[in-house]
Design a protein around this motif. Structure first.
Motif, PDB file in Angstrom:
ATOM      1  N   LEU A 132       3.646 -26.393  31.328  1.00  0.00           N
ATOM      2  CA  LEU A 132       2.583 -25.657  30.697  1.00  0.00           C
ATOM      3  C   LEU A 132       1.307 -26.484  30.409  1.00  0.00           C
ATOM      4  O   LEU A 132       0.178 -26.018  30.404  1.00  0.00           O
ATOM      5  CB  LEU A 132       3.180 -24.592  29.812  1.00  0.00           C
ATOM      6  N   HIS A 135      -0.351 -27.851  33.527  1.00  0.00           N
ATOM      7  CA  HIS A 135      -1.059 -26.818  34.155  1.00  0.00           C
ATOM      8  C   HIS A 135      -2.243 -26.414  33.419  1.00  0.00           C
ATOM      9  O   HIS A 135      -3.416 -26.078  33.834  1.00  0.00           O
ATOM     10  CB  HIS A 135      -0.216 -25.532  34.181  1.00  0.00           C
ATOM     11  N   GLU A 136      -2.269 -26.462  31.980  1.00  0.00           N
ATOM     12  CA  GLU A 136      -3.314 -25.893  31.186  1.00  0.00           C
ATOM     13  C   GLU A 136      -4.559 -27.218  31.347  1.00  0.00           C
ATOM     14  O   GLU A 136      -5.661 -26.768  31.509  1.00  0.00           O
ATOM     15  CB  GLU A 136      -3.256 -25.939  29.780  1.00  0.00           C
ATOM     16  N   ARG A 137      -4.241 -28.319  31.441  1.00  0.00           N
ATOM     17  CA  ARG A 137      -4.932 -29.559  31.735  1.00  0.00           C
ATOM     18  C   ARG A 137      -5.746 -29.212  32.891  1.00  0.00           C
ATOM     19  O   ARG A 137      -7.022 -29.328  33.012  1.00  0.00           O
ATOM     20  CB  ARG A 137      -4.595 -30.669  31.168  1.00  0.00           C
ATOM     21  N   GLN A 139      -6.102 -26.633  34.705  1.00  0.00           N
ATOM     22  CA  GLN A 139      -7.187 -25.494  34.625  1.00  0.00           C
ATOM     23  C   GLN A 139      -8.440 -25.645  34.042  1.00  0.00           C
ATOM     24  O   GLN A 139      -9.519 -25.300  34.497  1.00  0.00           O
ATOM     25  CB  GLN A 139      -6.291 -24.126  34.044  1.00  0.00           C
ATOM     26  N   ALA A 140      -8.421 -26.413  33.039  1.00  0.00           N
ATOM     27  CA  ALA A 140      -9.427 -26.977  32.241  1.00  0.00           C
ATOM     28  C   ALA A 140     -10.194 -27.843  33.238  1.00  0.00           C
ATOM     29  O   ALA A 140     -11.641 -27.754  33.173  1.00  0.00           O
ATOM     30  CB  ALA A 140      -9.230 -27.765  30.878  1.00  0.00           C
ATOM     31  N   ASP A 162     -13.550 -19.349  32.887  1.00  0.00           N
ATOM     32  CA  ASP A 162     -11.797 -19.556  32.666  1.00  0.00           C
ATOM     33  C   ASP A 162     -11.139 -18.807  33.522  1.00  0.00           C
ATOM     34  O   ASP A 162     -10.101 -19.078  34.050  1.00  0.00           O
ATOM     35  CB  ASP A 162     -11.752 -19.497  31.105  1.00  0.00           C
ATOM     36  N   ARG A 166      -8.776 -19.604  36.705  1.00  0.00           N
ATOM     37  CA  ARG A 166      -7.179 -19.261  36.688  1.00  0.00           C
ATOM     38  C   ARG A 166      -6.988 -18.573  37.985  1.00  0.00           C
ATOM     39  O   ARG A 166      -5.905 -18.739  38.680  1.00  0.00           O
ATOM     40  CB  ARG A 166      -7.138 -18.240  35.382  1.00  0.00           C
TER      41      ARG A 166
END
Length: 208
Positions: A132, A135-137, A139-140, A162, A166
């Motif tokens: 997670l 994945h957050e990095r 997406q950023a 954002d 996504r």
């Protein structure tokens, strides 16, 4: 310890990690993630188990690092294309997708590897947390690319940056997975992704 001593040590560590990741990539392609033992990876890379565990806590961590390296390389390529847009005339949404992403987006994305890592994340809370965070990095980084396009091309979106990031990332992952299940080649996967992302971007861009 002096900087002169630290730098060679750091370079050796980076080279060791890179060789282990290269070996893991080769072994995975031959036998899959479950069959890719630490011993086989070390033997292919020419290192001991001690060298492995001084760089990675587990095989799962190594494979997540491998996915990260592939994703970062792809995002660096995309970011470079976005920088080239800053001196060009504004493009239509479909042309933006073709120029920024090209037809190579599906190359080296390793959907099988991603699928196995997600399966591990479902089973192991520690792997889930690491996945997670990764994945957050990612997406950023996608969001940063979108912001650059918005700023340089004067694009207006129907959703927030954002939310758009996504959606684009989710569509890329799902399309890549299904295209792989269908037996498509890397080039065909890239073409499928470019086509579907082109349609999504067209819907996301406010042309009013």
């Amino acid at each position: 310890m002096s900087d002169a001593t630290t730098r060679p040590s750091t370079r050796r560590r980076e080279q060791t990690r890179a060789r282990l990741l290269d070996a893991a990539h080769e072994i995975f392609g031959e036998v899959g993630m479950d069959g890719a033992s630490v011993e086989a990876i070390c033997e292919r890379a020419g290192f001991t188990r001690g060298a492995f565990y001084s760089n990675f806590d587990s095989k799962d961590e190594l494979f997540l690092a491998l996915v990260s390296r592939m994703a970062e390389a792809k995002m660096d390529e995309v970011a470079g294309r976005v920088r080239d847009l800053s001196t060009s005339a504004p493009l239509q949404p479909a042309a933006l997708v073709r120029q920024v992403l090209g037809v190579s987006l599906g190359e080296h994305t390793e959907p099988q590897l991603m699928s196995e890592i997600r399966t591990q994340a479902l089973r192991d809370p520690r792997m889930a947390q690491a996945y997670l965070a990764w994945h957050e990095r990612l997406q950023a980084r996608v969001a940063a690319v979108i912001r650059t396009v918005v700023d340089t091309q004067g694009v207006r979106l129907r959703l927030s940056v954002d939310e758009a990031a996504r959606l684009l990332l989710s569509l890329s992952e799902e399309s890549s997975m299904f295209a792989t299940i269908e037996g498509k080649s890397e080039a065909q996967i890239g073409a499928v992704l470019a086509d579907r992302l082109e349609h999504l971007v067209t819907l996301l861009v406010d042309v009013s």
